[in-house]
Structure formats: structure tokens, C-alpha cells
Design a protein around this motif. Structure first.
Motif, mmCIF file in Angstrom:
data_model
loop_
_atom_site.group_PDB
_atom_site.id
_atom_site.type_symbol
_atom_site.label_atom_id
_atom_site.label_comp_id
_atom_site.label_asym_id
_atom_site.label_seq_id
_atom_site.Cartn_x
_atom_site.Cartn_y
_atom_site.Cartn_z
ATOM 1 N N PHE A 94 0.901 8.922 -0.585
ATOM 2 C CA PHE A 94 0.213 9.693 0.125
ATOM 3 C C PHE A 94 -0.428 9.097 1.254
ATOM 4 C CE2 PHE A 94 -4.497 9.954 -0.231
ATOM 5 C CZ PHE A 94 -5.167 10.726 -1.025
ATOM 6 N N LEU A 95 -0.540 10.084 1.699
ATOM 7 C CA LEU A 95 -1.716 9.563 3.386
ATOM 8 C C LEU A 95 -3.014 11.246 3.657
ATOM 9 C CD1 LEU A 95 -1.234 7.843 5.616
ATOM 10 C CD2 LEU A 95 0.554 9.653 6.825
ATOM 11 N N GLU A 96 -3.986 10.321 3.628
ATOM 12 C CA GLU A 96 -4.299 11.028 4.145
ATOM 13 C C GLU A 96 -4.935 10.192 5.541
ATOM 14 O OE1 GLU A 96 -8.860 10.714 2.326
ATOM 15 O OE2 GLU A 96 -8.036 12.545 1.666
ATOM 16 N N ALA A 97 -4.761 11.227 6.966
ATOM 17 C CA ALA A 97 -5.108 10.599 8.139
ATOM 18 C C ALA A 97 -6.240 12.089 8.593
ATOM 19 C CB ALA A 97 -3.827 10.352 8.286
ATOM 20 N N ASN A 98 -7.263 12.117 8.567
ATOM 21 C CA ASN A 98 -7.650 13.819 8.984
ATOM 22 C C ASN A 98 -8.380 13.606 10.114
ATOM 23 O OD1 ASN A 98 -6.947 14.936 6.404
ATOM 24 N ND2 ASN A 98 -9.408 14.071 5.693
ATOM 25 N N GLY A 99 -7.612 14.237 10.812
ATOM 26 C CA GLY A 99 -8.471 14.424 12.517
ATOM 27 C C GLY A 99 -7.612 12.675 13.976
ATOM 28 N N VAL A 100 -6.612 12.016 13.164
ATOM 29 C CA VAL A 100 -6.486 11.134 13.537
ATOM 30 C C VAL A 100 -4.692 11.364 14.409
ATOM 31 C CG1 VAL A 100 -4.728 9.426 13.266
ATOM 32 C CG2 VAL A 100 -6.359 9.746 11.838
ATOM 33 N N PHE A 101 -4.358 10.578 15.485
ATOM 34 C CA PHE A 101 -3.552 11.593 16.380
ATOM 35 C C PHE A 101 -2.316 10.175 16.080
ATOM 36 C CE2 PHE A 101 -7.287 12.730 18.926
ATOM 37 C CZ PHE A 101 -6.554 13.491 19.979
ATOM 38 N N LEU A 102 -1.175 11.010 15.845
ATOM 39 C CA LEU A 102 -0.267 10.580 15.360
ATOM 40 C C LEU A 102 1.088 10.106 16.920
ATOM 41 C CD1 LEU A 102 1.145 12.387 12.644
ATOM 42 C CD2 LEU A 102 -0.038 9.989 11.990
ATOM 43 N N VAL A 103 1.173 8.529 17.296
ATOM 44 C CA VAL A 103 2.233 8.366 18.465
ATOM 45 C C VAL A 103 2.913 7.344 17.919
ATOM 46 C CG1 VAL A 103 1.272 7.341 20.723
ATOM 47 C CG2 VAL A 103 -0.502 8.568 19.744
ATOM 48 N N GLY A 104 3.703 7.863 18.453
ATOM 49 C CA GLY A 104 5.301 7.203 18.442
ATOM 50 C C GLY A 104 6.548 7.906 17.731
ATOM 51 N N ASP A 105 7.354 6.659 17.428
ATOM 52 C CA ASP A 105 8.726 7.021 16.793
ATOM 53 C C ASP A 105 8.202 6.749 14.885
ATOM 54 O OD1 ASP A 105 11.481 7.613 15.985
ATOM 55 O OD2 ASP A 105 12.117 6.190 17.410
ATOM 56 N N PHE A 106 8.133 7.915 14.332
ATOM 57 C CA PHE A 106 8.303 7.606 13.053
ATOM 58 C C PHE A 106 9.368 7.707 11.983
ATOM 59 C CE2 PHE A 106 3.676 8.010 14.261
ATOM 60 C CZ PHE A 106 3.206 7.614 13.404
ATOM 61 N N ASN A 107 10.377 7.047 13.041
ATOM 62 C CA ASN A 107 12.315 7.312 12.578
ATOM 63 C C ASN A 107 11.743 6.726 10.899
ATOM 64 O OD1 ASN A 107 14.471 8.508 11.734
ATOM 65 N ND2 ASN A 107 15.414 6.336 13.111
ATOM 66 N N ASN A 108 12.091 7.550 9.336
ATOM 67 C CA ASN A 108 12.393 6.978 8.498
ATOM 68 C C ASN A 108 11.203 6.175 7.682
ATOM 69 O OD1 ASN A 108 14.712 7.917 8.542
ATOM 70 N ND2 ASN A 108 15.742 6.034 9.589
ATOM 71 N N ILE A 131 0.812 -1.065 0.244
ATOM 72 C CA ILE A 131 0.259 -0.161 0.235
ATOM 73 C C ILE A 131 1.012 1.430 -0.053
ATOM 74 C CG2 ILE A 131 -1.475 1.594 1.624
ATOM 75 C CD1 ILE A 131 -2.467 -1.336 2.557
ATOM 76 N N GLU A 132 0.741 1.707 -1.298
ATOM 77 C CA GLU A 132 1.583 3.485 -0.964
ATOM 78 C C GLU A 132 0.134 4.607 -1.014
ATOM 79 O OE1 GLU A 132 2.327 3.607 -5.411
ATOM 80 O OE2 GLU A 132 3.337 2.366 -4.687
ATOM 81 N N ALA A 133 -1.075 4.477 -1.538
ATOM 82 C CA ALA A 133 -1.562 5.006 -0.887
ATOM 83 C C ALA A 133 -2.744 5.018 -0.122
ATOM 84 C CB ALA A 133 -2.160 6.229 -2.239
ATOM 85 N N PRO A 134 -2.630 5.037 1.160
ATOM 86 C CA PRO A 134 -4.029 5.231 2.135
ATOM 87 C C PRO A 134 -5.085 6.312 2.066
ATOM 88 C CG PRO A 134 -2.306 4.566 3.347
ATOM 89 C CD PRO A 134 -1.806 5.489 2.378
ATOM 90 N N SER A 135 -6.252 5.469 2.436
ATOM 91 C CA SER A 135 -6.795 6.889 3.386
ATOM 92 C C SER A 135 -6.904 6.432 4.310
ATOM 93 C CB SER A 135 -7.716 7.655 2.427
ATOM 94 O OG SER A 135 -8.960 8.598 2.984
ATOM 95 N N LEU A 136 -6.750 6.898 5.534
ATOM 96 C CA LEU A 136 -7.103 6.022 6.638
ATOM 97 C C LEU A 136 -8.111 6.646 8.113
ATOM 98 C CD1 LEU A 136 -3.468 5.371 7.115
ATOM 99 C CD2 LEU A 136 -5.233 4.037 5.977
ATOM 100 N N GLY A 137 -8.630 6.491 8.613
ATOM 101 C CA GLY A 137 -8.949 6.623 9.878
ATOM 102 C C GLY A 137 -10.631 7.881 9.690
ATOM 103 N N SER A 138 -10.676 7.784 10.911
ATOM 104 C CA SER A 138 -11.909 8.882 10.999
ATOM 105 C C SER A 138 -10.936 9.922 12.667
ATOM 106 C CB SER A 138 -12.704 8.766 11.593
ATOM 107 O OG SER A 138 -13.026 8.151 12.923
ATOM 108 N N ARG A 139 -11.941 11.253 12.921
ATOM 109 C CA ARG A 139 -11.951 11.993 13.715
ATOM 110 C C ARG A 139 -11.057 11.026 15.254
ATOM 111 N NH1 ARG A 139 -14.027 17.967 13.527
ATOM 112 N NH2 ARG A 139 -14.812 17.886 11.477
ATOM 113 N N GLY A 140 -9.929 10.974 16.170
ATOM 114 C CA GLY A 140 -9.897 10.357 17.203
ATOM 115 C C GLY A 140 -9.191 9.161 16.791
ATOM 116 N N ASP A 141 -9.219 9.277 16.054
ATOM 117 C CA ASP A 141 -8.351 7.453 15.687
ATOM 118 C C ASP A 141 -6.880 7.996 16.051
ATOM 119 O OD1 ASP A 141 -10.361 6.369 14.866
ATOM 120 O OD2 ASP A 141 -10.224 5.623 12.722
ATOM 121 N N ILE A 142 -6.346 6.507 16.253
ATOM 122 C CA ILE A 142 -4.764 6.999 16.510
ATOM 123 C C ILE A 142 -4.005 5.695 15.856
ATOM 124 C CG2 ILE A 142 -3.330 5.560 18.867
ATOM 125 C CD1 ILE A 142 -5.147 6.626 20.661
ATOM 126 N N LEU A 143 -3.226 6.475 15.075
ATOM 127 C CA LEU A 143 -1.980 6.031 13.818
ATOM 128 C C LEU A 143 -0.604 5.496 14.852
ATOM 129 C CD1 LEU A 143 -1.906 4.779 11.645
ATOM 130 C CD2 LEU A 143 -1.213 7.017 10.386
#
Length: 855
Positions: free
Chosen positions: A569-583, A544-556
Motif C-alpha cells: 500500500f502506498l499513498e504518495a499524493n502530489g509527490v514527484f517520483l524520481v529515479g530507477d524503480f526497478n523491482n 513498513i509495508e503500508a506508508p502514507s507519504l509526503g505532500s504536494r511538491g515533495d520528491i520521492l
């Protein structure tokens, strides 16, 4: 005008066919289909109308229609002989045919009776006649004779044929053969084509002596070939020769161009001469030699490459005056005609035009669908809702309506419901096959853009995706032009992607079929409901290289993103990003994070290749710690912060050196633009519309020398002194702002084309530098407080429109206005204190100049 006639307007015409029938038996069924089939074939048919039956005798229009027709078709049904009108018509047809020396002919159809019934050897028609004998005693004998006469003639017996459709085709072909007209078979269920046919024929202008090329273009399955056939049938008799070359694309692929040239000439030469062609150059020479003096109608159906046209019809001089060449194609760019003289023979006038076939109107689509699904013009009451849903899902595409309607005929409601569910996910296989022909012609970059639009950007603005595709080397300007020319997409309302529902569903089906069962094995995910389960799987989602993910309040989380294969391509509207995203997102080009939460809980985010970031409607402020992560995106070109109501000051953006678009629209609490904006040397668009708390701009704005568009806030009190340094600015609208003066530097806007100062009631004068706006085309000074115009205004040599309505203080115009060489409109209406003779002021050296003056 429809060539079949059944109204009083018909009386002045000669007809080719007269249909005689018993109305209650066949009018709304067989006869209606036969009549419209003849009309589509270009046959001038007369269909009897009860309103013409006046009194006891044939007369008026009805008599003329019989006498002027060439072929009579009585349709013998069960109750035909019970109608004294039908019998009168039949007797008169027999009389006219017998006196015509063979120029008129009767072709009977035995619809639900046998010839033996018509011959009066059974009780059926004898009983009908006995019932009317008393009232029409003197005529019955002649009617009996007419029935017996016609029963012996060769015609068609429906009971011995396979079905009504085949019978109708057989009748039409026989009539055309007798009329010596070439004919292309079309569906018996023609719906909604009349207006289109008339529009195309009007474009072709058959009476003109010019050679006219016309491309009928549109997406696969939209009805291009059907239209071309109807037009061919309508017009072919008006030409010295005609040929309809079907399936040019397929024939070219299978047999080559020489085969096509031979097929084209086969209608004009014998096989011996045609077989003398051995290569394309020889074919071209033969076409020129044979057809240059003939008025011909040629249809090249389903053409997809320019080389096909160059081998068959590259130049108007190849054909005689008045010729018409019609091309049907999915790609209108193939219609490249040489309008220059080839030096061979007299130069002919050549016209080139295009006609785009749009989807059907809904009521026509429902009618077409109903004819295939129910053999009627409308669905039964208990199927109306289901039928309307199917038609809406199919996107009013004729091919889809015909295929699906036929497949649902006589099926249960349960079958209908299941079919509807399947159609909501993907087109039928036959429709997919047709649409795939166009998709398979695309290169890899074009396919990627097409699939992106189908999955994510239908009805979306095209501006932002262009940046992503450009960075991914998909060459968006060229690619979008190709997709438009091939009728896969359209650009509507100036800037919005539009795609037919069936084409959109094809694109999504292509992605879905990368792995039908497992969404993790597909390149794109647009269904939010599928996203959560995909991200939680440890294996498989790396494709997957173009995901549309989650809804408000979700955690990614870090782990879930780690399952993706470096998404671009990443669509994550209203989503909380949590953790180390290194690379993990180093390949990300597009990030839509609308409704982004105030808390930023990701570390090592580092979107180093990001080009589009959409943070609109977010809860971010200038203190948001995510800015530290965003600043590393040195390739970022679009930053959308519109509707961020918690934003009071723009943070330091100086590291975003590639930024071209900064959107701050409706940030209602924004009070300050950080001076670092002056470091954005590549910025072309700055949108501050609706920033109602922003009253001033920093002087550093003047450093933005690439800025072409700036939308200013409503409460702006003044323009910075450096504003004139914006040398690339094209439009400036400060209308109805509380600005009291323009900076002297305004003259530096050397590329400015439109300036709107209307409603700036505090502006009392214009700086003398105003005359340096050398590119200005349109100027609006209405409702200002100007007392005079500077003499330098005469230097505005490009100005075409000057509006200055309702300026109460102005008393005269400077004589320099007469120096405006291109002025076309001067509106000084309601300037009640304006004195002097305006005609003496506006003195133009060029007497040919037309100027509209309103005072």
C-alpha cells in the motif's frame, strides 16, 4: 417510565421506599445519588418534592406516599430538625410503622450527625426544636418522641462508614434484601441509560407469554453489562426465578462449559443436585428438566462463542412460557437460537431480537465524565474546555470516560494537558485491555484488514480497499462481516467505513507498539509528518509495508523507496517520483497518486501486481509518458481518473485486461473515449458523470458484456448502435440528455431493471424492441415527446412502476398495458391530451391486483 417518583403523577402508586430529608442539606448530593441508585436497582422510591408541601398539614400526595410505602428512610442531617415538614413526615412514618404489624420499617441514615444528636442528648437538635417550639407548641412533643424512637433503630452512620458510595450500596442491598429482590450492583454514576433501558424493556415485552431471546451487542466498554444489570434489577421480581451469569467468556475459558451450566442452575437447585452434572450433555438435560416449566429471567453476560449458548440456552423449549433470555456480546452472530420444536413438550412461541448499544450523546458523556472527575454533573468553569476536549477524544465511550475521569480527579491542569496529549495517540491501558479482547479473537487476515481500516480507511468508501484485500487473500467479504458483527467497524451510508475513535486509536496503537520508539520498525505509517525522516534512513524502514507519504511538491526517490519492504500500500499524493524503480514496487497492490504531476521522472516503474490506482485530480493528459509504465499493470482492477481536467482523450488501455472499474467522473475536457475500451472484457463500472465535453461513445462500448453500471455524460447526443449488447447492465439513466432516439438494439438489455428517460424531450418514439426488456421493473418516461407507446410494452411482465407524467403529445394508452401482470403504479398525471376511459384500458385478469393510477 422511571420507577422512582417525585411528581404529582405519583399519587396512584404504592411505593417501596419513602425518602425523608432536609432539601438544602442533601437534595443535590447524597440524596440524589441514593435516589437514582435505587431507581437503577428497580426500587420504586418516592423522593419528597417541596411543591407537595401545601399549608401546615401533611395531606394529598405526600400523605398517600408515606402511607403506601413499605420502608421509610429518614436522612438525618445537621438541619433536619429545623424543618417542621421533616418532623411531621418523621412522626407520621413512626405512626404508620407502629400500626403495620411489622410490614413497614424505618431505616435511618445518620448523615452528618450522631444517633446521640437525634436522641436529643446534645444541643444540636434541641436548639433546632427550641427555635420552632413557639410556633408549633402542640406538635413539638410528638416530634421529640418520634426523634427519640427512630434514634434507637438500627441504621447507618456515615461517619463510621468508608464513604458515600459504599454507604449507598449498603442501603440499596439492605432494602432489596428486605423486599426479597435479587440485585446486581451497578455504578452509582448512571447517566443516559433511562431511554435505552425503556427501549430494551419494550422489546422484551415482559407481559408476553412467548420465550424471548435478546442480544445486547456493541463494542467493548460501551455499557452493555451495565444496561443488562439495570434491566435485570428492574424485571427480576416479575419472574419465578432469575440468574445473572457474569463473565461467561472468561468463565468458559478458565473453568469450562460444565462449570457455567452449574452456575446457571445454582439459583434453582441445591448444590447436591447441581453437582450431579458431569458433562455438557448432562447439563443440558438438567437445564431442560428444571427450567422448562418455570418463567425465568436469565442474563448471559459477555458471551463470545456459539458453543456457550448451545450449552446454556439453545432452544426456547428449554424454558417456561414468558421467560426472557438476555445475552450481552461483542459478536451478535453468537445468537443462533433453534426455534424449531425439539419434540419435547408443547411448542412455545419464540422471539429473537437484537439491540445495539451506541456511543453516548455528548451531553450525557460530559456529565458522566464530570461525575468521575469532579464529583458533580458538570465541570468547573475553568475546566470546561479541557473536559470537552477529553470527552471528544474519548469518543463518548462510558468505560473510557469513567477510567479517565477518575484518573484526572483532583489533578493539576498540567497533568490534564499531558493526559490529553497521550489520549490523542492511544486509549488508556484499561480501555485498550478491554478492546483487545475482541482484537485477539481475529485471525491474521482479519487483523490485517482491521489495522488497514484503522490507519487509512476510516470514513472512506469501502469499494477500492476490497480489491486490494481480495488480491492479498484477506477474504474481504467474510472479514468485513466478521468485523461488523464484532462491533469493531460499521458500514455507514451504504458504503463507508466507520470506526469508533477509541477502536481506531487501538488499531493505531497496535501498529505503534510494534516499535514504540522507532517508526521505521512498524508495518504502517499514516502520519505524514513522520514519513520524510523515515524514508531518509537507510536501515530499519524495511518493515513498513503500508506508508502514507509526503505532500504536494515533495520528491520521492529510488533510494527512499528502496528502504521500504516491498510495500503493498502506498499513498504518495502530489509527490514527484524520481529515479530507477526497478523491482522496488513489485508487491504494490494499492497506489494512491492523487494530484500526480504532469512530469513523469521514474524509470522501470512496472507496478506488475497493482490492483488499485487512484490518479484523481491529477495533471495527466493522454500524452503523459507514465501511461507506458501503467500499461504493464495487467492485474489492475480499479483506475480512478476523476477530475483530471487535462485529459482530453483516453489513451489505449487495451493491456489492462483485468480492469473492472474505470472512473472518469468530472473529466470536463474529455472529448473522446478510445476504442480500446472495448478490450476491457471484465469491466463492470464505467463512470462518465460530469464529462460535459463528451457527446458520443464509440461503438466498441457494445463489447463490454460484463458492464453492470454505466453513468453517462450530460451532453450525450446518442447511444451507439451496439448499446443493446450490454447484456449485464442493470440500470440505465439518460434523463435530461439531448438524446433524440434509442437504438433498436435496446431490447438486448435483458437484465435491465430500471430505465429513466425522463426529460429526454427529443425522444418521440420507442423502438418496437422495447418490449424485450424482460427484467424491467421501473420505467420513467416523464417529460418526453412520445406520441404513443408501442404495443410491445405489454410484454414487460416484470414492470411494477410506470411513470409518464407531463407527456403532452400522448392521446391514448395501448390496450397492451393490461397485460402487465405485476404493474402496481401507473402515473399519467398531467397528460392533458390523454383520452379514453383508462379503466377500460387497464383490464387485469387477476381481481386481487391493486394498482395505483394517477391521471
Amino acid at each position: 417510565m422511571e420507577r422512582g417518583m417525585n411528581s404529582r403523577a405519583s399519587s396512584g402508586l404504592s411505593f417501596e421506599v419513602f425518602l425523608s430529608f432536609r432539601g438544602p442539606d442533601t437534595r443535590h448530593g447524597f440524596t440524589d445519588c441514593l435516589y437514582h441508585g435505587m431507581v437503577a436497582a428497580g426500587i420504586l422510591a418516592f423522593r419528597d418534592d417541596e411543591s407537595l408541601r401545601v399549608g401546615e398539614r401533611i395531606g394529598g400526595e405526600l400523605l398517600q406516599a408515606i402511607e403506601k410505602s413499605k420502608i421509610y428512610i429518614p436522612i438525618f442531617s445537621t438541619n433536619y430538625a429545623s424543618s417542621h415538614w421533616c418532623l411531621r413526615e418523621l412522626a407520621h412514618m413512626v405512626e404508620c410503622a407502629s400500626k403495620s404489624n411489622g410490614s413497614k420499617e424505618i431505616l435511618p441514615i445518620f448523615f452528618d450527625v450522631e444517633p446521640i444528636d437525634v436522641k436529643l442528648k446534645t444541643d444540636l437538635y434541641r436548639q433546632n426544636l427550641s427555635q420552632i417550639r413557639k410556633k408549633f407548641r402542640t406538635e413539638v412533643k410528638s416530634w421529640e418522641k418520634a426523634l427519640i424512637d427512630v434514634s434507637k433503630r438500627k441504621g447507618w452512620n456515615l461517619k463510621k462508614d468508608e464513604g458515600q458510595g459504599n454507604l449507598i450500596q449498603s442501603v440499596i442491598e439492605a432494602v432489596l434484601a428486605k423486599l426479597n429482590v435479587r440485585y446486581k450492583n451497578v455504578t452509582e454514576h448512571l447517566v443516559g441509560v433511562d431511554d435505552r433501558v425503556e427501549a430494551i424493556i419494550k422489546m422484551l415485552d415482559p407481559e408476553s407469554d412467548s420465550v424471548h431471546f435478546l442480544a445486547i451487542h456493541g463494542m467493548g466498554g460501551v455499557g452493555k453489562t451495565t444496561l443488562a444489570k439495570v434491566i435485570f434489577n428492574r424485571l427480576s421480581s416479575q419472574f419465578q426465578g432469575s440468574n445473572f451469569l457474569s463473565d461467561v467468556r472468561e468463565s468458559s475459558e478458565r473453568h469450562g462449559l460444565v462449570y457455567l451450566q452449574k452456575q446457571l442452575l445454582s439459583k434453582f437447585l441445591d448444590s447436591r443436585s447441581v453437582n450431579q452434572i458431569h458433562d455438557t450433555d448432562g447439563g443440558i438435560n438438567m437445564i431442560k428438566r428444571v427450567l422448562c416449566g418455570k418463567k425465568v429471567l436469565i442474563v448471559l453476560d459477555d458471551m463470545d462463542e456459539e458453543k456457550q449458548l448451545k450449552s446454556l440456552a439453545a432452544n426456547g423449549n428449554w424454558f417456561g412460557s414468558g421467560s426472557r433470555i438476555i445475552v450481552t456480546t461483542r459478536d451478535k452472530s453468537v445468537l443462533k437460537i433453534d426455534v424449531e420444536s425439539t419434540g419435547e413438550g408443547p411448542v412455545k412461541s419464540v422471539n429473537i431480537s437484537t439491540y445495539e448499544v451506541q456511543e453516548m450523546e455528548f451531553h450525557h458523556a460530559l456529565k458522566l465524565f464530570s461525575r468521575h472527575a469532579f464529583r458533580s454533573d458538570s465541570p468547573p468553569d475553568d475546566y470546561v474546555s479541557l473536559s470537552e476536549k477529553v470527552v471528544s477524544t474519548l469518543g463518548k465511550l462510558p468505560l473510557a470516560l469513567e477510567v479517565t475521569g477518575s484518573s484526572l480527579s483532583s489533578k493539576s491542569k498540567e497533568f490534564w494537558v499531558d493526559t490529553l496529549k497521550k489520549l490523542e495517540k492511544a486509549p488508556s491501558k484499561e480501555v485498550q485491555k478491554t478492546l483487545m479482547i475482541t482484537y485477539e479473537r481475529l485471525d491474521d487476515a482479519q487483523r490485517q484488514v482491521f489495522l488497514d481500516i484503522a490507519c487509512f480507511f476510516v470514513n472512506e468508501d469501502k469499494t477500492y480497499p476490497f480489491y486490494m484485500w481480495d488480491d492479498c487473500e484477506c477474504f474481504p467479504n467474510n472479514t468485513i462481516e466478521v468485523l461488523c458483527l464484532m462491533s469493531l467497524i460499521k458500514i455507514k451510508d451504504g458504503n463507508t467505513f466507520w470506526m469508533h475513535d477509541q477502536v481506531r486509536d487501538l488499531g493505531r496503537a497496535i501498529v505503534r507498539e510494534e516499535n514504540f520508539k522507532d517508526p521505521c520498525e512498524r508495518s504502517g505509517v499514516w502520519n505524514h509528518r513522520e514519513a520524510p525522516s523515515i524514508l531518509k534512513q537507510k536501515e530499519g524502514s524495511r518493515k513498513i509495508e503500508a506508508p502514507s507519504l509526503g505532500s504536494r511538491g515533495d520528491i520521492l526517490t529510488h533510494d527512499e523507496v528502496a528502504n521500504l519492504r516491498n510495500p503493498r500500500f502506498l499513498e504518495a499524493n502530489g509527490v514527484f517520483l524520481v529515479g530507477d524503480f526497478n523491482n522496488l514496487i513489485s508487491n504494490l497492490r494499492w497506489f494512491s497518486w492523487r494530484w500526480c504531476p504532469h512530469e513523469f521522472m521514474a524509470t522501470n516503474f512496472h507496478p506488475t501486481n497493482l490492483v488499485v490506482l487512484d490518479l484523481s485530480h491529477s495533471y495527466v493528459s493522454e500524452k503523459w509518458i507514465g501511461w507506458n509504465q501503467i500499461r504493464v499493470a495487467t492485474k489492475l482492477k480499479v483506475l480512478d481518473l476523476s477530475n483530471c481536467e487535462y485529459l482530453r482523450r483516453i489513451p489505449d488501455l487495451s493491456t489492462l485486461v483485468s480492469l473492472e472499474r474505470l472512473i472518469l467522473e468530472d473529466c470536463r475536457n474529455l472529448i473522446e473515449i478510445d476504442p480500446s475500451v472495448g478490450k476491457l472484457k471484465l469491466l463492470t463500472t464505467l463512470n462518465l458523470k460530469g464529462c460535459d465535453s463528451l457527446q458520443e461513445l464509440p461503438e466498441e462500448i457494445g463489447c463490454l458484456q460484463t458492464l453492470t453500471e454505466i453513468v453517462l455524460p450530460n451532453m450525450l447526443h446518442e447511444l451507439p448502435r451496439t448499446f443493446g449488447n450490454l447484456q449485464s447492465l442493470l440500470t440505465l439513466d439518460v434523463s435530461y440528455r439531448p438524446i433524440n432516439k434509442l437504438p433498436y438494439s435496446i431490447g438486448g438489455l435483458v437484465k435491465l431493471r430500471r430505465l429513466n428517460l425522463s426529460g429526454c424531450t427529443k425522444i418521440g418514439e420507442l423502438p418496437e424492441s422495447f418490449g424485450e426488456l424482460q427484467s424491467l421493473v421501473e420505467l420513467d418516461l416523464s417529460l418526453t415527446s412520445l406520441g404513443h407507446l408501442p404495443n410491445s410494452i405489454g410484454n414487460l411482465k416484470q414492470l411494477k412502476i410506470l411513470r409518464m407524467t407531463c407527456i403532452s403529445r400522448i392521446t391514448k394508452l395501448p390496450s397492451a398495458i393490461g397485460l402487465m401482470e405485476k404493474l402496481e403504479e401507473l402515473d399519467a398525471s398531467r397528460c392533458y391530451n390523454l383520452t379514453g376511459d383508462i379503466w377500460e384500458i387497464v383490464l387485469f385478469e387477476d381481481p386481487r391486483l391493486i394498482i395505483h393510477i394517477y391521471i
